[in-house]
Every structure is written in C-alpha cells, then in structure tokens.
Design a protein around this motif. Sequence first.
Motif, mmCIF file in Angstrom:
data_model
loop_
_atom_site.group_PDB
_atom_site.id
_atom_site.type_symbol
_atom_site.label_atom_id
_atom_site.label_comp_id
_atom_site.label_asym_id
_atom_site.label_seq_id
_atom_site.Cartn_x
_atom_site.Cartn_y
_atom_site.Cartn_z
ATOM 1 N N HIS A 197 7.696 32.913 90.595
ATOM 2 C CA HIS A 197 8.275 34.016 89.817
ATOM 3 C C HIS A 197 8.751 33.508 88.454
ATOM 4 O O HIS A 197 8.529 34.168 87.427
ATOM 5 C CB HIS A 197 9.442 34.634 90.584
ATOM 6 C CG HIS A 197 10.143 35.717 89.829
ATOM 7 N ND1 HIS A 197 9.620 36.984 89.687
ATOM 8 C CD2 HIS A 197 11.312 35.724 89.147
ATOM 9 C CE1 HIS A 197 10.443 37.724 88.970
ATOM 10 N NE2 HIS A 197 11.477 36.993 88.617
ATOM 11 N N GLU A 198 9.362 32.351 88.448
ATOM 12 C CA GLU A 198 9.822 31.777 87.184
ATOM 13 C C GLU A 198 8.653 31.461 86.261
ATOM 14 O O GLU A 198 8.715 31.712 85.050
ATOM 15 C CB GLU A 198 10.637 30.509 87.468
ATOM 16 C CG GLU A 198 11.249 29.872 86.234
ATOM 17 C CD GLU A 198 12.099 28.657 86.548
ATOM 18 O OE1 GLU A 198 12.490 27.950 85.587
ATOM 19 O OE2 GLU A 198 12.369 28.402 87.734
ATOM 20 N N LYS A 199 7.570 30.926 86.832
ATOM 21 C CA LYS A 199 6.397 30.597 86.023
ATOM 22 C C LYS A 199 5.743 31.845 85.440
ATOM 23 O O LYS A 199 5.370 31.878 84.262
ATOM 24 C CB LYS A 199 5.378 29.818 86.867
ATOM 25 C CG LYS A 199 5.721 28.362 87.098
ATOM 26 C CD LYS A 199 4.547 27.643 87.746
ATOM 27 C CE LYS A 199 4.800 26.153 87.840
ATOM 28 N NZ LYS A 199 3.622 25.427 88.389
ATOM 29 N N THR A 212 7.104 34.825 85.006
ATOM 30 C CA THR A 212 8.023 35.434 84.039
ATOM 31 C C THR A 212 7.982 34.687 82.713
ATOM 32 O O THR A 212 7.969 35.301 81.630
ATOM 33 C CB THR A 212 9.459 35.435 84.585
ATOM 34 O OG1 THR A 212 9.493 36.186 85.799
ATOM 35 C CG2 THR A 212 10.424 36.060 83.584
ATOM 36 N N SER A 213 7.946 33.366 82.782
ATOM 37 C CA SER A 213 7.872 32.558 81.567
ATOM 38 C C SER A 213 6.597 32.858 80.786
ATOM 39 O O SER A 213 6.616 32.954 79.552
ATOM 40 C CB SER A 213 7.952 31.074 81.925
ATOM 41 O OG SER A 213 7.826 30.268 80.773
ATOM 42 N N SER A 271 4.847 35.731 93.494
ATOM 43 C CA SER A 271 5.907 35.836 92.486
ATOM 44 C C SER A 271 6.760 37.084 92.700
ATOM 45 O O SER A 271 7.965 37.075 92.452
ATOM 46 C CB SER A 271 5.306 35.830 91.073
ATOM 47 O OG SER A 271 4.671 37.058 90.779
ATOM 48 N N GLN A 286 9.864 29.799 92.540
ATOM 49 C CA GLN A 286 9.259 28.932 91.533
ATOM 50 C C GLN A 286 8.122 29.649 90.804
ATOM 51 O O GLN A 286 8.003 29.571 89.571
ATOM 52 C CB GLN A 286 8.748 27.653 92.192
ATOM 53 C CG GLN A 286 9.842 26.758 92.742
ATOM 54 C CD GLN A 286 9.308 25.638 93.610
ATOM 55 O OE1 GLN A 286 8.147 25.662 94.047
ATOM 56 N NE2 GLN A 286 10.140 24.638 93.873
#
Length: 279
Positions: A32-34, A36-37, A112, A30
């Motif tokens: 990592h997605e944040k 990266t975004s 992340s 979760q």
Amino acid sequence: MTEPEPQFQEEQQSQLQNGDSTALRTLCAQLHEKVTSFLQEDVKTGRLKATQEQVRRSLAVIQEALDTYESVSPDPNLQMPQLTFSFHRLSSLSLSYNGGKDCLVLLILYLSLLSTHPALPALLPSIYIPPLHPFPSVDAFVASSSSHYHLSHHRYPHPSMRLAFSSYLTDNPHIKAIFVGTRRTDPHGANLTFFDETDRGWPKFMRVHPVIDWHYAEVWAFLRFLGVDYCGLYDQGYTSLGGVGDTHPNPALQVEGEEGVFRPAYELVEDEEERLGRD
C-alpha cells in the motif's frame, strides 16, 4: 489430471480461515505504501502518467468487488460487533494467478487495498491453472511468488479452464467472484468489461477484470517502477507466457546479428506485438 488431495484442501481451508494473518497484513501495508508513493510521484513521462490513471481505475474496480462480495454488516445484537469479522475472511473472492506480468499487477493492487481490511486470512484464496506443458521456471515462479504473497496456491492442471474452474468451485462453493488478469488485447478480451458473468456452459461466477484496459507498456512501467520481481523468462525475450509447446521468445526483440539473443520483454512497446511469440 489429478486434483488437490482432500486432506490438502482441508488444511488449506483451515489456514485460509483460522491462520495467523500478521505476515499478510504486514505485506499489504508495505505494498500500500509503495502504490501510494507511486500515485503521489510527480512523474515526468506520459506513459507513467497514464499508468497512474490506470492504477486509480483498477483500484476502484477492486474496491467495488470488495464492497460487493466482501462487505460486512455487524450484528447489532452483539456487544462486540467486530467479532463478526472473524467469520468473514475474504471467503467469497478469489484470484486466478498464473505468475504472468498482468496477474502480478492485479495482485499488487489487490494486496495494497487489503491493508485496511478488518479480517484478513492467513492465505488469500487463489487458483493456478497451468497449461498442459508448463515451463518449469514458470511453475517455480508461481510457487515461490504464491508463498511470498501469501496465496493459497490451489493448482488445478485440467485440460481446459472451464473444467479447472468447475473443479475449483466444487471444492470451494463459497467463491462467488474471481479476479482475472485478462487485458483487452488477449484472446477473447476485446469485449469484456470490468465485471462479467461467466458464459453459458461454464460454472457460474463473476469474472472481475481490473486491468482489462491496461496497455502492455503500462504493465511494465508499473512493475519496474515498483521494483516487483517477475518470472525470469521475461528477461529472455518472452513477452506472453503459455506452455512450452506454444510459447517462444518474441521475434520483435531479437538482437540484430546475434542468433538466439533477445532483449528483455519490457523493451517492447506496441500492444499488437505482444503475442508474436505465441503459436
């Protein structure tokens, strides 16, 4: 000062090595997605653009530490070399975590990067060294956030950091490097690099400083953009957290004409004003 009970240490070590890592892996994915975004966002301000570059540099430092201290070379004689990972669950790296804003940035970035690590433990090795007289709200935040982020929360309330780290490494001799959230504007931070061995007279380990070059405003830009929960004292005008006896709301954030009312920490901009509330 008392140290963690031996039985507690054994239970913690068992969880570190043998527990279910599913919850931690989900959290890492979760975050990592944040992150990266955020890096892919077409941000409009110079501060956010600078923060994106800081994130990239910090991630590279964390990855270097992982490559150096947690690399795994599968045994070619094993038919299932991936099984070697079960004995290598981030056993050499730890995190110094005190619940402050800088440690939070470091923690989020660290987690992340762990989203693809092949052998996560149930709890990440960490050490908490509280000040002599900690704020109850800081202690509570460290405990709650350590639980949320799946940290081992080893608490070492020694009168000096040197003694605390010495005790921690005696209890955890496998630790070779520790992530530290020091920034260049902190005391003794001016000449630090990303990787620094401890000084003479200290227990030997590598200090890793991924956020050493972050500016104060960039720390808050990152935390607020990602919506990271932080210690409530920051919303009361505290900008640098220490102990009850030496930490006060920052006078630069005093609301004019309102006694005892302060703006939140994220409204401060200048690095040199960060520690105006510290004795």
